[in-house]
Motif scaffolding. Structure first.
Motif, PDB file in Angstrom:
ATOM      1  N   LEU A 238       0.825  -1.205   0.000  1.00  0.00           N
ATOM      2  CA  LEU A 238       0.000   0.000   0.000  1.00  0.00           C
ATOM      3  C   LEU A 238       0.863   1.260   0.000  1.00  0.00           C
ATOM      4  CD1 LEU A 238      -2.815  -1.085   2.476  1.00  0.00           C
ATOM      5  CD2 LEU A 238      -3.029  -0.709   0.007  1.00  0.00           C
ATOM      6  N   SER A 239       1.994   1.211   0.683  1.00  0.00           N
ATOM      7  CA  SER A 239       2.907   2.356   0.693  1.00  0.00           C
ATOM      8  C   SER A 239       3.524   2.573  -0.685  1.00  0.00           C
ATOM      9  CB  SER A 239       3.995   2.159   1.750  1.00  0.00           C
ATOM     10  OG  SER A 239       3.424   2.109   3.046  1.00  0.00           O
ATOM     11  N   VAL A 240       3.869   1.479  -1.372  1.00  0.00           N
ATOM     12  CA  VAL A 240       4.368   1.600  -2.750  1.00  0.00           C
ATOM     13  C   VAL A 240       3.284   2.225  -3.628  1.00  0.00           C
ATOM     14  CG1 VAL A 240       5.146   0.354  -4.818  1.00  0.00           C
ATOM     15  CG2 VAL A 240       5.985  -0.353  -2.570  1.00  0.00           C
ATOM     16  N   LEU A 241       2.055   1.759  -3.489  1.00  0.00           N
ATOM     17  CA  LEU A 241       0.951   2.303  -4.289  1.00  0.00           C
ATOM     18  C   LEU A 241       0.728   3.785  -4.001  1.00  0.00           C
ATOM     19  CD1 LEU A 241      -1.545  -0.699  -4.114  1.00  0.00           C
ATOM     20  CD2 LEU A 241      -0.086  -0.027  -6.047  1.00  0.00           C
ATOM     21  N   LYS A 242       0.862   4.177  -2.745  1.00  0.00           N
ATOM     22  CA  LYS A 242       0.749   5.602  -2.409  1.00  0.00           C
ATOM     23  C   LYS A 242       1.864   6.397  -3.068  1.00  0.00           C
ATOM     24  CE  LYS A 242      -1.719   5.054   1.935  1.00  0.00           C
ATOM     25  NZ  LYS A 242      -1.708   5.296   3.385  1.00  0.00           N
ATOM     26  N   GLY A 243       3.069   5.821  -3.107  1.00  0.00           N
ATOM     27  CA  GLY A 243       4.181   6.479  -3.787  1.00  0.00           C
ATOM     28  C   GLY A 243       3.915   6.639  -5.269  1.00  0.00           C
ATOM     29  N   ILE A 244       3.348   5.607  -5.884  1.00  0.00           N
ATOM     30  CA  ILE A 244       2.984   5.660  -7.302  1.00  0.00           C
ATOM     31  C   ILE A 244       1.952   6.766  -7.536  1.00  0.00           C
ATOM     32  CG2 ILE A 244       1.766   4.407  -9.132  1.00  0.00           C
ATOM     33  CD1 ILE A 244       3.065   1.816  -7.985  1.00  0.00           C
ATOM     34  N   CYS A 245       0.960   6.833  -6.661  1.00  0.00           N
ATOM     35  CA  CYS A 245      -0.082   7.865  -6.794  1.00  0.00           C
ATOM     36  C   CYS A 245       0.487   9.258  -6.582  1.00  0.00           C
ATOM     37  CB  CYS A 245      -1.213   7.599  -5.816  1.00  0.00           C
ATOM     38  SG  CYS A 245      -2.218   6.174  -6.253  1.00  0.00           S
ATOM     39  N   GLN A 246       1.351   9.417  -5.591  1.00  0.00           N
ATOM     40  CA  GLN A 246       1.933  10.724  -5.338  1.00  0.00           C
ATOM     41  C   GLN A 246       2.818  11.164  -6.503  1.00  0.00           C
ATOM     42  OE1 GLN A 246       1.036  12.581  -2.606  1.00  0.00           O
ATOM     43  NE2 GLN A 246       2.036  14.223  -3.740  1.00  0.00           N
ATOM     44  N   TRP A 247       3.573  10.214  -7.069  1.00  0.00           N
ATOM     45  CA  TRP A 247       4.402  10.521  -8.236  1.00  0.00           C
ATOM     46  C   TRP A 247       3.507  10.960  -9.406  1.00  0.00           C
ATOM     47  CZ3 TRP A 247       5.388   8.777 -13.243  1.00  0.00           C
ATOM     48  CH2 TRP A 247       6.604   9.190 -13.812  1.00  0.00           C
ATOM     49  N   ALA A 248       2.357  10.315  -9.534  1.00  0.00           N
ATOM     50  CA  ALA A 248       1.408  10.693 -10.590  1.00  0.00           C
ATOM     51  C   ALA A 248       0.914  12.122 -10.382  1.00  0.00           C
ATOM     52  CB  ALA A 248       0.234   9.721 -10.628  1.00  0.00           C
ATOM     53  N   VAL A 249       0.571  12.468  -9.159  1.00  0.00           N
ATOM     54  CA  VAL A 249       0.099  13.824  -8.869  1.00  0.00           C
ATOM     55  C   VAL A 249       1.187  14.838  -9.203  1.00  0.00           C
ATOM     56  CG1 VAL A 249      -0.565  15.402  -7.000  1.00  0.00           C
ATOM     57  CG2 VAL A 249      -1.571  13.109  -7.117  1.00  0.00           C
ATOM     58  N   GLU A 250       2.403  14.587  -8.746  1.00  0.00           N
ATOM     59  CA  GLU A 250       3.514  15.524  -8.957  1.00  0.00           C
ATOM     60  C   GLU A 250       3.857  15.697 -10.438  1.00  0.00           C
ATOM     61  OE1 GLU A 250       5.030  17.507  -6.767  1.00  0.00           O
ATOM     62  OE2 GLU A 250       3.670  16.725  -5.230  1.00  0.00           O
TER      63      GLU A 250
END
Length: 173
Positions: A128-140
């Motif tokens: 889930l933390s990896v997925l959050k990182g993926i999502c945050q990278w997408a936002v940025e």
């Protein structure tokens, strides 16, 4: 790839960030353990590192423990470079399918959690933390669309076992 923004944030006891230098080199050893030694998807390499052409333009988001140990990761391929889906996994697509190659699209590859972690709850938390990182990278980086290829058994197992957990977590920090 120039112009892409890195991410870094704390997620509970973990640090989630775009990997660089020695951390990135460590991710190649991590990938070798997972994709060459355990899954046998790629050949074993004498140097114990799993690298390919896509690393030239990909970005890797990792989840690190307090001691800096890489616990999980994903490589993200922006549309300015080639997707694995275009070259290696094209057979998975319908014949007439046109792959989206706009700047708001990327591909998630080499998604993995440390296979030595046997605690299902910890493994899920790291994923889930990896997925959050993926999502945050997408936002940025203004990514709205992702491609992700997974084995059917992985997708089925994750959806059956963790649907309620996934629904209860916010993916953007």
């Amino acid at each position: 790839m120039q112009g892409l923004k890195d991410v870094e944030f704390r997620e509970g006891e973990f640090t989630v960030r775009t990997l660089r230098e020695e951390e990135l080199k460590g991710s190649y050893r991590f990938r070798h353990r997972v994709f060459a030694e355990q899954l046998k998807w790629v050949p074993v390499s004498p140097d114990g590192e799993e690298m390919d052409l896509y690393d030239l333009w990909g970005k890797t988001v990792g989840v690190l423990g307090n001691d800096g140990t890489l616990l999980g990761m994903a490589r993200l391929l922006p549309a300015a470079g080639q997707f694995m889906l275009e070259k290696d996994f094209g057979a998975l697509l319908p014949l007439e399918y046109k792959i989206r190659k706009a700047s708001d699209t990327a591909e998630i590859t080499r998604l993995a959690v440390d296979p030595d972690i046997r605690d299902a709850k910890l493994s899920t938390t790291i994923l889930l933390s990896v997925l959050k990182g993926i999502c945050q990278w997408a936002v940025e980086n203004e990514i709205r669309y992702y491609y992700l290829e997974v084995e059917h058994r992985f997708l089925r197992a994750r959806s059956e076992e963790h649907t309620s957990e996934l629904q209860s977590h916010s993916f953007i920090s």
